[in-house]
Design an enzyme around this catalytic site. Structure first.
Site, PDB file in Angstrom:
ATOM      1  CG  ASP A 119      61.428  60.589  54.838  1.00  0.00           C
ATOM      2  OD1 ASP A 119      61.040  60.288  55.986  1.00  0.00           O
ATOM      3  OD2 ASP A 119      60.703  61.194  54.017  1.00  0.00           O
ATOM      4  CG  HIS A 120      63.292  56.551  60.691  1.00  0.00           C
ATOM      5  ND1 HIS A 120      63.218  55.271  60.216  1.00  0.00           N
ATOM      6  CD2 HIS A 120      63.790  56.441  61.952  1.00  0.00           C
ATOM      7  CE1 HIS A 120      63.615  54.421  61.147  1.00  0.00           C
ATOM      8  NE2 HIS A 120      63.967  55.113  62.205  1.00  0.00           N
TER       9      HIS A 120
END
Length: 437
Positions: free
Chosen positions: A409-410
């Site tokens: 998850d950036h």
């Protein structure tokens, strides 16, 4: 001598339901004739409601959020009898350009400008001059019809925008754009996200077909993966680890085991390497809070293992893997995998994971892009290892290389941290003695 005058909602073009957005008066206030006392809104326009009499407010009969119509009582005002002649009993918007002493609702932002001598007293735009808007959209948001239409085109629920930068907090197009940018960066999307659905096709027109009902597991998995795909900005990082020595050690361990003992697979060493990396990089053992404002760090390490079953993919969770030996993990995974294939896993067996491993090593492949199992923030993909010629500085030598794919998850993990995390796993797998440090 004083008279008690009622201020009512004027004729607004036959609209039956008007939202009260703002009330600017309270009992005891002194107002002047034509002073703005409230802001009303319909699905066609927004308007300021002027006082039809000047004096002292005795009682206010509306509040923000109320719905009113033509003739609804707004407030009662105490006026001097000498001023009573100035009071217009009934307000009509179309009279705003005919009589300067007769107040009319004021349009603040219309999709199509209306030329009048006094813009502050412009008439309400006719339906023909206003964009067609879905009346199912809540009209309690303080925004003009053009802004509402703009928000709808972007798939934004305008009621989610709590405040705008326009006059009196009115929502502007820039506010909608900012909301969309914020939603993208935080992974927050509106229901449906404005994405058009795939049209239904009658495939029988092209040939014979058969319809099979999806299993419940596949339906639920599909819903969850779709939700994750829409909400998480995901990045996948690909790497290869040299597991030549690790594989030799694994083969030697299994050679010592009896037929009844559970064999060790490479997945056990991957779990151990993953645990060591999660301790070094705690943001991988975390979840983002629902509002996107906080990172919840976990003090326990539970690893989910994706298992292929006849009914679909399930993810049993191995708990407290950091305190278990490789042999214990092998036995536990074998037991839960058997339960999964027989459909005997309980819901508790699939909850509480911190990070998931999805392995295709038994099938093949060189790389893939696994989807994060939210609310986790990362997932490690594994494909089949193969012998490759590797240059050691002097010559090419055969080494067993294992492809690894890390999706994260950036919003929580940036590219550099993801690369360092994978490098740590790679290092541990290449020399498993490091796991003892």
């Amino acid at each position: 001598m004083a008279d008690l005058i009622e201020i009512k909602v004027p004729d607004v073009g036959g609209v039956a339901s008007i939202d009260v957005v703002e009330v600017l008066i309270k009992p005891g206030d002194t107002v002047a004739l034509e002073q703005i006392i409230a802001t009303l809104e319909t699905d066609k326009a927004s308007m300021d409601l002027p006082a039809s009499a000047g004096g002292t407010i005795q009682q206010v009969h509306i509040k923000p959020g109320d719905k009113v119509g033509e003739g609804s009582l707004v407030a009662t005002v105490l006026v001097n009898s000498a001023d009573t002649a100035q009071v217009a009993a009934t307000l009509k918007p179309e009279q705003s350009t005919q009589s300067p002493t007769t107040p009319a609702p004021t349009i603040q932002e219309q999709p199509a400008p209306v030329k009048t001598p006094e813009p502050a007293k412009a008439a309400i735009a006719s339906p023909a001059s206003t964009p067609v808007i879905d009346h199912s959209i809540s009209v309690t948001a303080h925004a003009s019809p053009s802004v509402r239409l703009f928000a709808r085109e972007l798939g934004v629920d305008i009621t989610k925008i709590t405040a705008g930068n326009g006059r009196k907090g009115r929502i502007l197009k820039d506010d909608v754009k900012s909301f969309v940018k914020r939603a993208i960066s935080e992974g927050v999307t509106q229901s449906g996200a404005g994405i058009p659905s795939i049209p239904a096709v009658d495939f029988s027109q092209f040939g014979e077909t058969e319809t099979l009902k999806l299993s419940k597991i596949k339906r639920l998995t599909g819903q969850n993966l779709s939700r994750v795909w829409l909400n998480l900005p995901m990045v996948t990082y690909h790497e290869e680890a040299d597991i030549t020595e690790m594989e030799a050690f694994r083969v030697a361990l299994n050679a010592e085991k009896t037929k009844d003992e559970t064999k060790i697979t490479g997945l056990m060493f991957i779990i151990k390497a993953l645990v060591a990396a999660m301790k070094q990089f705690p943001s991988f053992n975390a979840s983002l809070s629902a509002d996107g404002e906080n990172l919840i760090l976990k003090k326990y390490i539970n690893i989910g293992i994706a298992v292929d079953t006849p009914n679909g993919l399930v993810v049993p969770v191995l708990r407290n893997v950091d305190s278990k030996s490789i042999n214990q993990l092998a036995s536990e995974l074998a037991e839960k995998s058997d339960k999964a294939r027989l459909g005997k896993l309980m819901p508790a067996d699939m909850q509480g994971g911190c990070l998931t491993i999805s392995s295709l090593g038994g099938i093949g492949g060189t790389a893939f892009t696994p989807i994060v199992n939210a609310p986790e923030v990362a997932i490690l993909g594994v494909t089949r290892a193969k012998m490759q010629p590797v240059w050691n500085g002097k010559e090419f030598i055969p080494r067993l290389m294992l492809p690894l794919d890390l999706t994260y998850d950036h919003r929580v993990i940036d590219g550099a941290e993801g690369a360092r995390f994978m490098a740590h796993i790679k290092q541990n797998l290449s020399d498993i003695r490091r796991l003892l440090l």
